[in-house]
Structures are given as structure tokens and as C-alpha cells.
Design a protein around this motif. Structure first.
Motif, PDB file in Angstrom:
ATOM      1  N   ASP A   4      -0.262   0.917  -6.406  1.00 57.76           N
ATOM      2  CA  ASP A   4      -0.315  -0.518  -6.086  1.00 57.76           C
ATOM      3  C   ASP A   4       1.082  -1.098  -5.940  1.00 57.76           C
ATOM      4  O   ASP A   4       1.347  -1.878  -5.019  1.00 57.76           O
ATOM      5  CB  ASP A   4      -1.080  -1.271  -7.178  1.00 57.76           C
ATOM      6  CG  ASP A   4      -2.580  -1.101  -7.055  1.00 57.76           C
ATOM      7  OD1 ASP A   4      -3.037  -0.531  -6.047  1.00 57.76           O
ATOM      8  OD2 ASP A   4      -3.299  -1.518  -7.969  1.00 57.76           O
ATOM      9  N   PHE A  50      -4.311  -2.477   7.028  1.00 56.93           N
ATOM     10  CA  PHE A  50      -4.909  -1.508   6.105  1.00 56.93           C
ATOM     11  C   PHE A  50      -4.851  -0.084   6.652  1.00 56.93           C
ATOM     12  O   PHE A  50      -4.346   0.832   5.996  1.00 56.93           O
ATOM     13  CB  PHE A  50      -6.353  -1.917   5.826  1.00 56.93           C
ATOM     14  CG  PHE A  50      -7.105  -1.005   4.903  1.00 56.93           C
ATOM     15  CD1 PHE A  50      -7.049  -1.179   3.533  1.00 56.93           C
ATOM     16  CD2 PHE A  50      -7.888   0.019   5.414  1.00 56.93           C
ATOM     17  CE1 PHE A  50      -7.745  -0.343   2.676  1.00 56.93           C
ATOM     18  CE2 PHE A  50      -8.603   0.855   4.565  1.00 56.93           C
ATOM     19  CZ  PHE A  50      -8.522   0.677   3.192  1.00 56.93           C
ATOM     20  N   GLU A  51      -5.376   0.114   7.847  1.00 54.38           N
ATOM     21  CA  GLU A  51      -5.520   1.465   8.381  1.00 54.38           C
ATOM     22  C   GLU A  51      -4.194   2.110   8.759  1.00 54.38           C
ATOM     23  O   GLU A  51      -4.097   3.341   8.841  1.00 54.38           O
ATOM     24  CB  GLU A  51      -6.427   1.445   9.611  1.00 54.38           C
ATOM     25  CG  GLU A  51      -7.865   1.074   9.328  1.00 54.38           C
ATOM     26  CD  GLU A  51      -8.102  -0.425   9.248  1.00 54.38           C
ATOM     27  OE1 GLU A  51      -9.244  -0.846   8.968  1.00 54.38           O
ATOM     28  OE2 GLU A  51      -7.112  -1.188   9.446  1.00 54.38           O
ATOM     29  N   VAL A  53      -3.497   4.400   2.224  1.00 51.62           N
ATOM     30  CA  VAL A  53      -3.621   3.276   3.158  1.00 51.62           C
ATOM     31  C   VAL A  53      -2.887   2.084   2.563  1.00 51.62           C
ATOM     32  O   VAL A  53      -2.486   2.100   1.398  1.00 51.62           O
ATOM     33  CB  VAL A  53      -5.107   2.909   3.407  1.00 51.62           C
ATOM     34  CG1 VAL A  53      -5.834   4.023   4.159  1.00 51.62           C
ATOM     35  CG2 VAL A  53      -5.818   2.599   2.090  1.00 51.62           C
ATOM     36  N   GLN A  54      -2.723   1.048   3.380  1.00 56.25           N
ATOM     37  CA  GLN A  54      -2.063  -0.170   2.886  1.00 56.25           C
ATOM     38  C   GLN A  54      -3.150  -1.069   2.272  1.00 56.25           C
ATOM     39  O   GLN A  54      -3.666  -1.995   2.897  1.00 56.25           O
ATOM     40  CB  GLN A  54      -1.353  -0.847   4.044  1.00 56.25           C
ATOM     41  CG  GLN A  54      -0.489  -2.061   3.740  1.00 56.25           C
ATOM     42  CD  GLN A  54       0.092  -2.209   2.362  1.00 56.25           C
ATOM     43  OE1 GLN A  54      -0.638  -2.363   1.388  1.00 56.25           O
ATOM     44  NE2 GLN A  54       1.396  -2.202   2.261  1.00 56.25           N
ATOM     45  N   TRP A  55      -3.491  -0.759   1.012  1.00 55.27           N
ATOM     46  CA  TRP A  55      -4.667  -1.407   0.421  1.00 55.27           C
ATOM     47  C   TRP A  55      -4.374  -2.754  -0.237  1.00 55.27           C
ATOM     48  O   TRP A  55      -5.232  -3.291  -0.950  1.00 55.27           O
ATOM     49  CB  TRP A  55      -5.380  -0.476  -0.542  1.00 55.27           C
ATOM     50  CG  TRP A  55      -4.572   0.108  -1.674  1.00 55.27           C
ATOM     51  CD1 TRP A  55      -3.516  -0.439  -2.325  1.00 55.27           C
ATOM     52  CD2 TRP A  55      -4.793   1.382  -2.281  1.00 55.27           C
ATOM     53  NE1 TRP A  55      -3.065   0.384  -3.301  1.00 55.27           N
ATOM     54  CE2 TRP A  55      -3.828   1.528  -3.295  1.00 55.27           C
ATOM     55  CE3 TRP A  55      -5.709   2.417  -2.079  1.00 55.27           C
ATOM     56  CZ2 TRP A  55      -3.755   2.663  -4.103  1.00 55.27           C
ATOM     57  CZ3 TRP A  55      -5.630   3.537  -2.881  1.00 55.27           C
ATOM     58  CH2 TRP A  55      -4.657   3.648  -3.874  1.00 55.27           C
ATOM     59  N   GLN A  59      -4.754  -7.179   2.505  1.00 50.39           N
ATOM     60  CA  GLN A  59      -5.661  -8.328   2.578  1.00 50.39           C
ATOM     61  C   GLN A  59      -5.122  -9.553   1.866  1.00 50.39           C
ATOM     62  O   GLN A  59      -5.674 -10.637   1.991  1.00 50.39           O
ATOM     63  CB  GLN A  59      -7.026  -7.950   1.975  1.00 50.39           C
ATOM     64  CG  GLN A  59      -7.070  -7.900   0.456  1.00 50.39           C
ATOM     65  CD  GLN A  59      -6.591  -6.577  -0.113  1.00 50.39           C
ATOM     66  OE1 GLN A  59      -6.011  -5.765   0.615  1.00 50.39           O
ATOM     67  NE2 GLN A  59      -6.828  -6.340  -1.388  1.00 50.39           N
ATOM     68  N   THR A  91     -11.178  -7.127   9.544  1.00 51.30           N
ATOM     69  CA  THR A  91     -12.098  -6.427   8.646  1.00 51.30           C
ATOM     70  C   THR A  91     -13.522  -6.951   8.688  1.00 51.30           C
ATOM     71  O   THR A  91     -14.424  -6.311   8.140  1.00 51.30           O
ATOM     72  CB  THR A  91     -11.595  -6.534   7.196  1.00 51.30           C
ATOM     73  OG1 THR A  91     -11.698  -7.900   6.757  1.00 51.30           O
ATOM     74  CG2 THR A  91     -10.149  -6.085   7.073  1.00 51.30           C
ATOM     75  N   SER A 115     -11.671  -7.053   2.546  1.00 51.14           N
ATOM     76  CA  SER A 115     -12.036  -5.878   1.754  1.00 51.14           C
ATOM     77  C   SER A 115     -12.601  -4.772   2.641  1.00 51.14           C
ATOM     78  O   SER A 115     -13.074  -5.013   3.754  1.00 51.14           O
ATOM     79  CB  SER A 115     -13.056  -6.261   0.686  1.00 51.14           C
ATOM     80  OG  SER A 115     -14.229  -6.784   1.295  1.00 51.14           O
ATOM     81  N   HIS A 116     -12.560  -3.552   2.096  1.00 49.86           N
ATOM     82  CA  HIS A 116     -13.061  -2.368   2.812  1.00 49.86           C
ATOM     83  C   HIS A 116     -13.978  -1.593   1.868  1.00 49.86           C
ATOM     84  O   HIS A 116     -13.608  -0.523   1.366  1.00 49.86           O
ATOM     85  CB  HIS A 116     -11.902  -1.480   3.274  1.00 49.86           C
ATOM     86  CG  HIS A 116     -11.035  -2.101   4.318  1.00 49.86           C
ATOM     87  ND1 HIS A 116     -10.094  -3.054   4.014  1.00 49.86           N
ATOM     88  CD2 HIS A 116     -10.977  -1.915   5.667  1.00 49.86           C
ATOM     89  CE1 HIS A 116      -9.474  -3.423   5.138  1.00 49.86           C
ATOM     90  NE2 HIS A 116      -9.990  -2.746   6.152  1.00 49.86           N
ATOM     91  N   TRP A 126     -14.693   2.222   2.733  1.00 53.92           N
ATOM     92  CA  TRP A 126     -13.584   3.138   2.453  1.00 53.92           C
ATOM     93  C   TRP A 126     -13.454   3.366   0.950  1.00 53.92           C
ATOM     94  O   TRP A 126     -13.225   4.480   0.494  1.00 53.92           O
ATOM     95  CB  TRP A 126     -12.282   2.569   3.013  1.00 53.92           C
ATOM     96  CG  TRP A 126     -11.133   3.533   2.940  1.00 53.92           C
ATOM     97  CD1 TRP A 126     -10.720   4.398   3.902  1.00 53.92           C
ATOM     98  CD2 TRP A 126     -10.251   3.729   1.833  1.00 53.92           C
ATOM     99  NE1 TRP A 126      -9.641   5.126   3.476  1.00 53.92           N
ATOM    100  CE2 TRP A 126      -9.323   4.741   2.202  1.00 53.92           C
ATOM    101  CE3 TRP A 126     -10.141   3.161   0.571  1.00 53.92           C
ATOM    102  CZ2 TRP A 126      -8.317   5.179   1.349  1.00 53.92           C
ATOM    103  CZ3 TRP A 126      -9.139   3.602  -0.276  1.00 53.92           C
ATOM    104  CH2 TRP A 126      -8.237   4.602   0.106  1.00 53.92           C
ATOM    105  N   ALA A 127     -13.590   2.290   0.170  1.00 50.59           N
ATOM    106  CA  ALA A 127     -13.486   2.415  -1.285  1.00 50.59           C
ATOM    107  C   ALA A 127     -14.574   3.323  -1.840  1.00 50.59           C
ATOM    108  O   ALA A 127     -14.335   4.121  -2.748  1.00 50.59           O
ATOM    109  CB  ALA A 127     -13.557   1.037  -1.937  1.00 50.59           C
TER     110      ALA A 127
END
Length: 490
Positions: free
Chosen positions: A38, A57-58, A73-75, A78, A269, A275-276, A279-280
């Protein structure tokens, strides 16, 4: 000395803020760089913003650090950009100049300053929420300054603290409106706070609602529900329909300031939170759950409310007393206060029949209940938001509760200071020492960090200074709690 005594509450708050800065620096400068994925993602966001673009993100991370943990990924893409705009001018040039470790330390140092800002804002909110007892605001600052999760975040590149600061200011704005009424300056401040808040995190929407409702229910101009309150020039414009104008300002400014970013999240998104969940679920083994599953999950509650746990993952069950003990004392103090008010009310009705009506007391009681309801509603709504987040596959982490720590710190301070001068002093000191010890257990001051002995020396020196400053804060707090004439904050 007598001239200094009325300023003791402010002195305690400032000293507690200095401790939070030093304690966070000690954490940041004694920890390995980018020791969580993080933190790496947050640093990448700031550096990307320095280079003139927002993350996706992707697309993953744009930086390739020579150390630490890199997420796939660039989480954190968001999140809105306020925190990163504050950090970018500091970390960007250092990273571009080939000094990645210095960039990490600089980013952590900025966050340490923000930790101090969170303490100042909490103390200020305490003064506004309980204006007749300035010791509450002072001890609330001590409480949040010794919250180990705040100091952990203050010693890392994380984006939670601007949200915490603005949440405290939102509570201060709401309490001021409910107690003193509206003024042009307060409405402007409300717009600034709500606008910046929605640029900090999406969860700040809860505090926008709190401010808007408080402005609608604000006391009439010149209300005497708070000692020293007085009508500001032009403030009577905000009575009646003017309250709706004020509420509209507080609601529309965030839309104008931050709406573009949440529209971007929707475009990228399909949802405003960005949020994804798919993917999570696939990569982090997080799955959607029902509300009942979340609410009955022990890990949800312990994960969200373990703000005093620090790194005591196995033997830190006692740290729950640091949170629940003062809150239980606050509840007891509230019950005693209600009983006393009922007794005074009975006596007052007898005198009212002889022309001794007390509209100021009624106004004060109304404001007290409204402010208390605002605090309770904010905590409840934040928990509800976290339930929804966890239902969609998110995790329950104590960092997410930092936004309501200023809200919780105030009733905790009420509990610690509500039982007489000597008892309050003992309770506050007894509470602070173990809380500070949890912070100290976070530190690793034995081996050089990243091979730099100079950084270790700085961490050790800063730790000693933090202990000294905390001791000074406690001395000032005891002096504040034991003085005979506590006075009223104006």
C-alpha cells in the motif's frame, strides 16, 4: 503564571501535537522503506501526480523502487488527489534526482506533520463540542496523539490523515453551528472543509451530511447556548431560509470541487468508489458477503476498531480497554449529568413559576443533545459505510476508522475527565502510559535501517524527544485538571 493558566488547554493540545509529530517521525525513520505494498502504491500516486498524470488501476505502478514491496496493480488509484498533491512536491524531486530512500523518508515526514495536524484539529473540535470544559478538548488531543494506528500511519506514506483532519474540522463546524448559530465566515469555512474533505476520501461524504444537517438545525444568530457566543455582523441573514442557503453551499462545493474525480472513477470502473471487486475476489481472495455475515464476523469488528493495537497482534487484547474503558466512563458521566440536570430542572420549574424562566438553559440543552446526536450519527454512518465496503469484498482495517477517531476521542476525554480533579488526573495519566507504551513497541531502534546508521541515530534522538514532550504534555494536563478555576474557553 496566573496569566498562563487560561491558556493551559491550548498548551496541552500543542504539546500533544508535537509529540504526535515526533512519535510518527520515530516510526517512519526506524521502519524499512516501502515495507507494505500500500505504501508503495501511495508513493507511486504522488510521484505520478508530480509528473502530471493520475494513476489507472490496470496500468500498475509507474515507479520501479529498488526496495520494498510492489503491488501488481495500482490499487489506490480510486482515491481523490488531495493527499498526493500535498506530498508530490516533496517526494517528486527527490525521486527524480535518484534518491528513492530520501523520497520515502520525506513522504513519511510530511505525514508526521499531518499527524500533528490531526491532533490540533481534534483539540479544536473538542473545544467546540464541549465549550464549557476546555479540559475535554485538551485530553481529546492527548487521546488521539497516543492512538497507535494514527502514529503508524503518520510514519508511513498513507493517505488517511488529511481525511482525519478535515473530519475533525467538520465536527467543529457542525458543533459551532448548533451552539452559536451561523455567520458568513462559518458558512465559508463549512464549504472549504466539505470541499477539501471530498478531495481526500470518498468516505468523507458522511461528514458532509453531518455538516449539512448541522447547518439546517443551527441555533439562531446570537444564541447564548455557548459561553462567549455572540452574533457576528450580518449573521442574522442566515436565520430562517438562510440556513438552507448555508446547507446548499456546504453540499454544492464538494460537488464542484471533487465531482470530476468521482465521474472519472465511474468512467474507468463503473462505480463512484472506483472499486474492483472482481479483481479482489480473484487475486486477493476477498469475496462479497451479506450484511448479516459482515455484522456477525468477529474479524470485522476487531479489524476495524483495533486502533490501539499497534503491533501487538497476539498479546494485545488488553488494548481494547484503552478504547472501551474511557467510553464506558463517558457513558457513566452522561448518566450522572442527566440525573443532575433532571434535578436542576425540577428546581428550575419552581422558580420559573415566579418569573425565573431560563431560555438560555433550554437552548444549551437543545444544543447539547444535537451535538451528541451528531457525534453518534457520524460514528454509526461510518460503520455502516464500512459494512457496505466489506460486503463488496473490501477489508476491515483500523486505518479506516481514523476518520472517526476525533469523534471518539471527545467522549473518551469526557470519560477520563468527568470524575473530579484528582480522579481525572489519575485516569488520564494511567490511560496515557500504556497507550504510549504501545507506540514504543512499534519502534525498532536496534539495527540500521536500509544500511544507514545516520537514520537510526535520528530515529533514536527523535524517540527521546518524543518521550520528553509527552511527559511535558502530561504535566500540563495534570496542572489543567487539578487547578481550582478551570475557566471557560472563549
Amino acid at each position: 503564571m496566573r496569566r498562563f493558566l487560561p491558556r493551559l488547554p491550548t498548551a496541552v493540545v500543542i504539546t500533544a501535537a508535537v509529540f504526535a509529530v515526533l512519535a510518527s517521525l520515530a516510526v517512519g525513520w526506524s521502519a524499512a522503506p516501502l515495507n507494505t505494498a500500500d505504501e508503495t502504491a501511495h508513493l507511486d500516486y504522488a510521484i505520478g501526480l508530480w509528473h502530471g498524470h493520475l494513476p489507472v488501476f490496470e496500468q500498475g505502478l509507474a515507479i520501479r523502487p529498488p526496495f520494498g514491496i510492489v503491488p501488481p496493480v495500482q490499487w489506490v488509484a480510486q482515491h481523490p488527489p488531495l493527499f498526493y498533491a500535498l506530498v508530490a512536491p516533496v517526494v517528486g524531486p527527490l525521486w527524480d534526482g535518484g534518491h528513492p530512500y530520501a523520497a520515502v523518508l520525506a513522504g513519511r515526514s510530511v505525514n508526521a506533520l499531518l499527524a500533528g495536524g490531526a491532533v490540533l484539529a481534534t483539540g479544536f473540535a473538542g473545544f467546540r463540542v464541549v465549550p464549557r470544559r476546555p479540559a475535554v478538548g485538551a485530553v481529546a488531543a492527548i487521546v488521539i496523539a497516543c492512538t497507535s494506528m494514527l502514529l503508524l500511519v503518520g510514519g508511513a506514506v498513507y493517505n488517511d490523515l488529511p481525511n482525519t483532519i478535515l473530519a475533525a474540522l467538520a465536527i467543529a463546524v457542525g458543533a459551532t453551528a448548533l451552539r452559536r448559530g451561523l455567520s458568513t465566515r462559518l458558512v465559508v469555512v463549512a464549504g472549504v472543509v466539505t470541499g477539501l474533505g471530498m478531495l481526500s476520501r470518498a468516505s468523507f461524504a458522511v461528514f458532509v451530511v453531518a455538516v449539512v444537517v448541522a447547518l439546517v438545525l443551527a441555533a439562531r444568530s446570537g444564541s447564548r447556548s455557548a459561553p462567549g457566543s455572540r452574533s457576528a455582523p450580518g449573521s442574522r441573514f442566515w436565520d430562517g431560509w438562510g440556513r438552507l442557503v448555508a446547507a446548499a453551499v456546504a453540499a454544492l462545493v464538494p460537488v464542484l470541487a471533487a465531482g470530476w474525480f468521482y465521474l472519472r472513477n465511474i468512467a474507468l470502473t463503473g462505480n463512484a468508489e472506483g472499486s474492483h471487486p472482481e479483481w479482489a475476489a480473484e487475486h486477493l481472495h476477498r469475496h462479497t458477503a451479506s450484511a448479516s455475515q459482515v455484522l456477525t464476523d468477529h474479524d470485522f469488528w476487531t479489524g476495524l476498531f483495533s486502533v490501539f493495537l499497534g503491533h501487538l497482534a497476539e498479546d494485545g487484547a488488553w488494548t481494547w480497554l484503552l478504547l472501551l474503558g474511557p467510553l464506558a466512563l463517558a457513558l457513566a458521566a452522561a448518566v450522572v449529568g442527566v440525573v443532575r440536570r433532571a434535578g436542576h430542572g425540577s428546581a428550575g420549574r419552581g422558580s420559573a413559576g415566579r418569573g425565573g424562566a431560563t431560555p438560555a438553559r433550554a437552548s444549551s440543552t437543545r444544543a447539547d443533545w444535537l451535538v451528541a446526536a451528531m457525534l453518534a450519527a457520524v460514528v454509526l454512518l461510518v460503520v455502516v459505510a464500512q459494512v457496505r465496503f466489506t460486503m463488496s469484498g473490501g477489508s476491515a482495517h483500523a486505518r479506516y476508522l481514523l476518520a472517526v477517531m476525533p469523534v471518539l476521542a471527545i467522549p473518551m476525554a469526557i470519560g477520563l475527565t468527568g470524575f473530579g480533579r484528582i480522579a481525572s488526573s489519575v485516569l488520564t495519566v494511567v490511560w496515557t502510559l500504556p497507550a504510549a507504551w504501545v507506540w514504543f513497541t512499534i519502534l525498532d531502534l536496534q539495527a540500521p535501517v536500509a544500511g544507514s546508521s545516520a537514520v537510526l541515530v535520528v530515529a533514536r534522538v527523535v524517540t527521546v524527544l518524543a518521550v520528553v514532550v509527552l511527559a511535558l504534555a502530561l504535566v500540563l494536563t495534570v496542572r489543567l485538571l487539578t487547578r481550582k478555576a478551570p475557566g471557560v474557553l472563549r
